[in-house]
Design a protein around this motif. Structure first.
Motif, PDB file in Angstrom:
ATOM      1  N   ASP A   6       9.711  11.122  -8.403  1.00  0.00           N
ATOM      2  CA  ASP A   6       8.451  10.512  -9.063  1.00  0.00           C
ATOM      3  C   ASP A   6       8.912   9.984 -10.448  1.00  0.00           C
ATOM      4  O   ASP A   6       9.702  10.706 -11.251  1.00  0.00           O
ATOM      5  N   PHE A  46      -7.997  10.388   1.504  1.00  0.00           N
ATOM      6  CA  PHE A  46      -8.118   9.528   0.312  1.00  0.00           C
ATOM      7  C   PHE A  46      -9.087   9.849  -0.575  1.00  0.00           C
ATOM      8  O   PHE A  46     -10.222  10.328  -0.118  1.00  0.00           O
ATOM      9  N   LEU A  94      -1.609  -1.231  -5.708  1.00  0.00           N
ATOM     10  CA  LEU A  94      -0.978  -0.071  -5.035  1.00  0.00           C
ATOM     11  C   LEU A  94      -0.469  -0.594  -3.872  1.00  0.00           C
ATOM     12  O   LEU A  94      -0.772  -1.289  -2.980  1.00  0.00           O
ATOM     13  N   TRP A  96       2.043   0.612  -0.474  1.00  0.00           N
ATOM     14  CA  TRP A  96       2.605   1.667   0.453  1.00  0.00           C
ATOM     15  C   TRP A  96       3.532   1.176   1.421  1.00  0.00           C
ATOM     16  O   TRP A  96       3.374   0.255   2.134  1.00  0.00           O
ATOM     17  N   LEU A 115       4.711   5.153  -2.566  1.00  0.00           N
ATOM     18  CA  LEU A 115       3.683   4.597  -3.249  1.00  0.00           C
ATOM     19  C   LEU A 115       4.131   3.954  -4.533  1.00  0.00           C
ATOM     20  O   LEU A 115       4.922   4.689  -5.297  1.00  0.00           O
ATOM     21  N   HIS A 117       2.439   2.427  -7.789  1.00  0.00           N
ATOM     22  CA  HIS A 117       1.361   2.096  -8.302  1.00  0.00           C
ATOM     23  C   HIS A 117       1.332   1.329  -9.579  1.00  0.00           C
ATOM     24  O   HIS A 117       2.067   2.122 -10.645  1.00  0.00           O
ATOM     25  N   PHE A 128      -2.897  10.092 -12.814  1.00  0.00           N
ATOM     26  CA  PHE A 128      -2.704   9.208 -11.644  1.00  0.00           C
ATOM     27  C   PHE A 128      -1.606  10.035 -10.767  1.00  0.00           C
ATOM     28  O   PHE A 128      -1.785  10.048  -9.666  1.00  0.00           O
ATOM     29  N   ALA A 129      -0.552  10.456 -11.450  1.00  0.00           N
ATOM     30  CA  ALA A 129       0.564  11.173 -10.755  1.00  0.00           C
ATOM     31  C   ALA A 129       0.071  12.355 -10.097  1.00  0.00           C
ATOM     32  O   ALA A 129       0.332  12.717  -8.876  1.00  0.00           O
ATOM     33  N   TRP A 132      -2.479  11.466  -7.088  1.00  0.00           N
ATOM     34  CA  TRP A 132      -1.668  11.025  -5.927  1.00  0.00           C
ATOM     35  C   TRP A 132      -0.937  12.282  -5.294  1.00  0.00           C
ATOM     36  O   TRP A 132      -0.804  12.076  -4.083  1.00  0.00           O
ATOM     37  N   GLN A 133      -0.248  13.065  -6.162  1.00  0.00           N
ATOM     38  CA  GLN A 133       0.420  14.041  -5.400  1.00  0.00           C
ATOM     39  C   GLN A 133      -0.545  15.116  -4.638  1.00  0.00           C
ATOM     40  O   GLN A 133      -0.048  15.334  -3.454  1.00  0.00           O
ATOM     41  N   CYS A 135      -3.400  13.870  -3.198  1.00  0.00           N
ATOM     42  CA  CYS A 135      -3.734  13.133  -2.181  1.00  0.00           C
ATOM     43  C   CYS A 135      -2.682  13.077  -0.998  1.00  0.00           C
ATOM     44  O   CYS A 135      -3.257  13.344   0.142  1.00  0.00           O
ATOM     45  N   VAL A 136      -1.494  13.003  -1.378  1.00  0.00           N
ATOM     46  CA  VAL A 136      -0.356  12.668  -0.298  1.00  0.00           C
ATOM     47  C   VAL A 136      -0.118  14.083   0.450  1.00  0.00           C
ATOM     48  O   VAL A 136       0.111  14.154   1.454  1.00  0.00           O
TER      49      VAL A 136
END
Length: 288
Positions: A6, A46, A94, A96, A115, A117, A128-129, A132-133, A135-136
């Motif tokens: 990251d 998502f 974004l 991917w 990803l 961003h 944001f980080a 996203w962590q 979500c992933v």
């Protein structure tokens, strides 16, 4: 689903920040591609309901549950199955990327999901980080055949990323120093913590919660609770606290102190004192 990598860096022109996250998934690229491009599968992990035309130039729509109005829009910029899916989301972009990864197994090789961003709000990067962590991680649960749970960060993950990205320090400006920091609680909660039961009044000395070590408090010269407070400091400067709109976590703090400062040493001491004060505030908010 532990992070492989990251990072937060400026873009090539230095106008935007670039968050890059990598995750290894024990699933082939075709399966990961379907999970990130098909609305029915996106809905499982998502953060928003997505509509899309899967082609470069195709329209996209994003709508968060419970939000009124038409939602946000975007546009597909890349769609190269099963390697690359990229799109704009409001003013952000974004990207991917999916690459085969690991040894060949019964179900084929796994995937390395990357990803990227790109966004303008550098101080929003921890939010944001963290988002996203989570979500992933939910994506991994979904691919594993389980019930994906997109949990909400209580603030610990946000603060860990803020420290990792080194976004807590202030800057020297033309007329003083400046701090900007995304906080994990809304403005009214931050204000209550700063006041500690002592409601500020214009013309009175600023409450202790708005002070830092070595900063002499003068009278409050401007006040708009719970959004801003300004007070004079000796000899001809002022300190201003502002709590504005931030990410979904809470308020965005902007703190400034104008000079004059008696040389670089005094400036460094003020930076250190305010850094310590804001860290204490952030810690108290996290506890709360």
């Amino acid at each position: 689903m532990n992070p492989h990598s990251d990072t937060l860096d400026p873009d090539e022109e230095g106008a935007h920040s670039v968050l890059r996250m990598e995750r290894r998934l024990a699933h082939p690229p075709a399966q990961v591609w379907a999970a990130i491009t098909r609305p029915a599968q996106l809905a499982q992990w998502f953060p928003a309901e997505v509509t899309l035309e899967l082609r470069p130039g195709g329209a996209m729509g994003f709508h968060f549950p419970g939000d009124e109005g038409p939602g946000m829009t975007g546009e597909v910029t890349d769609a190269d199955e099963p390697r690359l899916f990229a799109f704009s989301w409001g003013d952000d972009h974004l990207r991917w990327e999916i690459a085969p990864d690991g040894p060949e197994g019964p179900g084929g090789r796994g995937s390395l999901l990357t990803l990227v961003h790109t966004f303008a709000d550098r101080f929003g990067a921890p939010s944001f980080a963290a988002g996203w962590q989570l979500c992933v991680s939910a994506l991994g649960q979904f691919l594993d055949g389980g019930q994906a749970e997109v949990s909400r960060d209580a603030g610990e993950l946000h603060e860990a990323y803020l420290e990792q990205f080194d976004l807590g320090h202030g800057q020297v400006t033309d007329d003083g120093i400046r701090f900007e920091r995304q906080l994990v609680r809304p403005a009214n909660a931050v204000w209550a913590e700063l006041c500690s039961g002592e409601e500020p009044l214009a013309g009175d000395t600023a409450p202790d919660g708005f002070l830092a070590d070595g900063v002499s408090a003068g009278p409050v010269t401007a006040l708009r609770a719970p959004a801003s407070l300004t007070y004079a400091v000796h000899p001809k400067g002022e300190v201003r606290w502002e709590l504005g709109e931030g990410t979904g976590y809470g308020a965005r703090l902007v703190l400034t102190q104008t000079g004059p400062f008696d040389g670089a040493v005094a400036t460094d001491e003020a930076l250190a004192a305010w850094h310590a004060r804001i860290e204490r505030l952030a810690g108290r908010l996290l506890e709360g």
